[in-house]
Enzyme design. Structure first.
Site: not given
Ligand code: BG6
Length: 486
Positions: A51, A150, A180, A184, A218, A237, A242, A333
């Site tokens: 934009r 996603k 993704h 890998k 993570e 998520d 994944h 996480k």
């Protein structure tokens, strides 16, 4: 080892959302690395569309800054940066209006020899308007491909609507849904190890495998993505996409060919064979910290959130190969280390000929996605030296950097590889619409049940391995999680 770089066909790649975070952080740095490796044809065009009111030069300046931020200094010689930026263009576009579309038509080539790829790095609500305008403005030719990211829906119904919207304008063979994790390096190696060796496949079943563990841990929190994350949670998520994809690659039958539909047909069968998990086979967690600002609830700015930032679950697959073998999945996480690993834990030998105090031993094949990509096979040997027959487990280590030399430093990252696959027209590492829908069909009832119960996830301290209940999930069956090690 000599790596082979095969240049791709000439292409025009339009990145809708070309000034956005993903474009600056992953897509353009990835393309730059492919440019440096010689894979990008000199006439290829990358067209940022967004934009903001920018000239080509202003866009190039912005992307130069992005490269400085996201590509290591010694990997971006000035001449290469200059050459790459010359292949960039910019169009100001209104995704839901008319502005910019004729400029885009002029800039894109429609000849047979040029691949057209349109990367929708924008909110899913814009997928429909973009897909439609690519046709009404006669931009997309027969060779066009679209790439979508996603979140691909947030439940079965929204995923179906999205799929239908895209299919109104493009054939399934033109739609590239990115996960993704499939890009890998080690994930592809998983297929090479399973289907390129005689050694593993005969043991890859309920007769020899005790259980499988898949951990994606993570250290980062939800950071600046709190608003998105709090509406998703670890299930939407990470697990639905994944971890589910990793599970499919482990559990699927050998496809007849390494081609997109053969591989995706087999993955789909796995998802369809998943049992609905029992209530006490799932542990949800939410991280907490005594330090202000580090807590999940602080980060998402919602003190009453019951969204999970951690999940551990036991899954069963109802088919001949896997009946009775639990697959334990865990992701979270703010855990103690960043480590993604799949471990196939084999059964103990049916009878031990050694003394009882020689201990219990079992082979574990660990496939490490990150960091230090590689594969290790734990084998039991005699402890060297005198002192009788004492057994010890040692790793047969196939860390790729050690085995294959420094060129492994140069392996493309997931995005680079996947974008090049789009240009090559290879959909093997992309999710097909029916796979995504099957994954939601399995996930939906679980999430609905949580919402109905409204339970708080179990709290866990940051920098740990997650809530205690996740360990109990294994212990109650005489098993334990392998450690999370960086
Ligand atoms: C993304 C998730 O898809 O994957 C993020 O939305 C997560 O929450 C990320 O952090 C993990 O990817 P990687 O490649 O860093 O393991």
């Amino acid at each position: 080892m000599v790596s082979r770089v095969i240049p791709v066909e000439d292409f025009d790649l339009v990145i809708f959302g070309g000034t956005g975070d993903l474009a600056r952080r992953k897509i353009l740095p990835g393309l730059f690395r492919r440019f440096c490796s010689g894979q990008m044809p000199p006439a290829a065009r990358i067209i940022g569309a967004a934009r903001s009111d920018l000239t080509d030069d202003a866009y190039r300046r912005d992307i130069k800054l992005a490269l400085e931020e996201f590509v290591a200094k010694d990997s971006r010689p000035a001449a290469a940066v200059k050459g790459f930026l010359e292949q960039l263009h910019y169009v100001r576009i209104d995704a839901t209006g008319t502005e910019g579309w004729s400029a885009l038509r002029k800039l894109t080539r429609k000849d047979e020899a040029t691949v057209q790829a349109f990367y929708f790095s924008v909110a899913p609500s814009l997928f429909g308007p973009l897909a439609e305008r690519l046709h009404t403005h006669k931009i997309a030719g027969a060779n066009a491909r679209i790439v979508v990211e996603k979140p691909f829906g947030r439940d079965l119904e929204s995923a179906r609507i999205l799929n239908a919207t895209l299919r109104d304008h493009f054939d399934e063979s033109q739609i590239y849904r990115i996960d993704h994790y499939l890009g890998k390096e080690t994930v592809q190696n998983l297929m090479a190890v399973r289907f390129g060796n005689m050694l593993f496949e005969p043991l890859w079943n309920a007769q020899y495998v005790d259980h499988v563990q898949i951990t994606v841990a993570e250290t980062v929190g939800v950071g600046g993505r709190g608003a998105y994350y709090d509406k998703s949670g670890a299930m939407r998520d990470m697990v639905q996409n994944h971890l589910m994809q990793l599970l499919c690659l482990i559990a699927m039958e050998p496809p007849a060919h390494f081609d997109p539909d053969s591989v995706r047909d087999e993955k789909l069968k796995v998802i369809r064979a998943l049992d609905p998990p029992k209530r006490d086979d799932i542990v949800r967690g939410q991280y907490e910290s005594p330090k202000k600002g580090e807590d999940y609830l602080d980060e998402v700015e919602n003190r009453s959130s019951i969204t999970e930032s951690f999940i551990a679950m036991k899954l069963m697959i109802s088919n001949w190969r896997w009946a009775g073998v639990p697959f334990y999945l865990r992701t979270g996480k703010r855990l103690k280390a960043r480590a993604s690993e799949i471990s196939i834990v084999f059964k103990e030998t049916p009878h031990s000929i050694f003394d009882e105090d020689s201990g219990r031993h079992r082979n574990i094949l660990s496939i490490r996605l990150q960091p230090n990509e590689g594969i290790t096979l734990g084998v039991t040997i005699k402890e060297p030296g005198p002192g009788g027959m004492r057994l010890v487990d040692v790793p047969l280590d196939m860390t790729f950097a050690d085995a294959l030399g420094p060129e492994t430093d140069d392996v493309p990252d997931a995005y680079e590889r996947l974008i090049m696959d789009v240009i090559r027209g290879n959909q093997t590492l992309f999710m097909r619409g029916d796979e995504v829908e099957a994954a939601w069909a399995w996930t939906d009832p679980i999430i609905k049940e949580w919402t109905r119960r409204g339970e708080r996830p179990k709290p866990y301290d940051i920098e740990t391995t997650g809530p205690e209940d996740a360990a109990v999930l294994m212990h109650r069956e005489g098993r334990r999680w392998l450690d999370i090690k960086a």
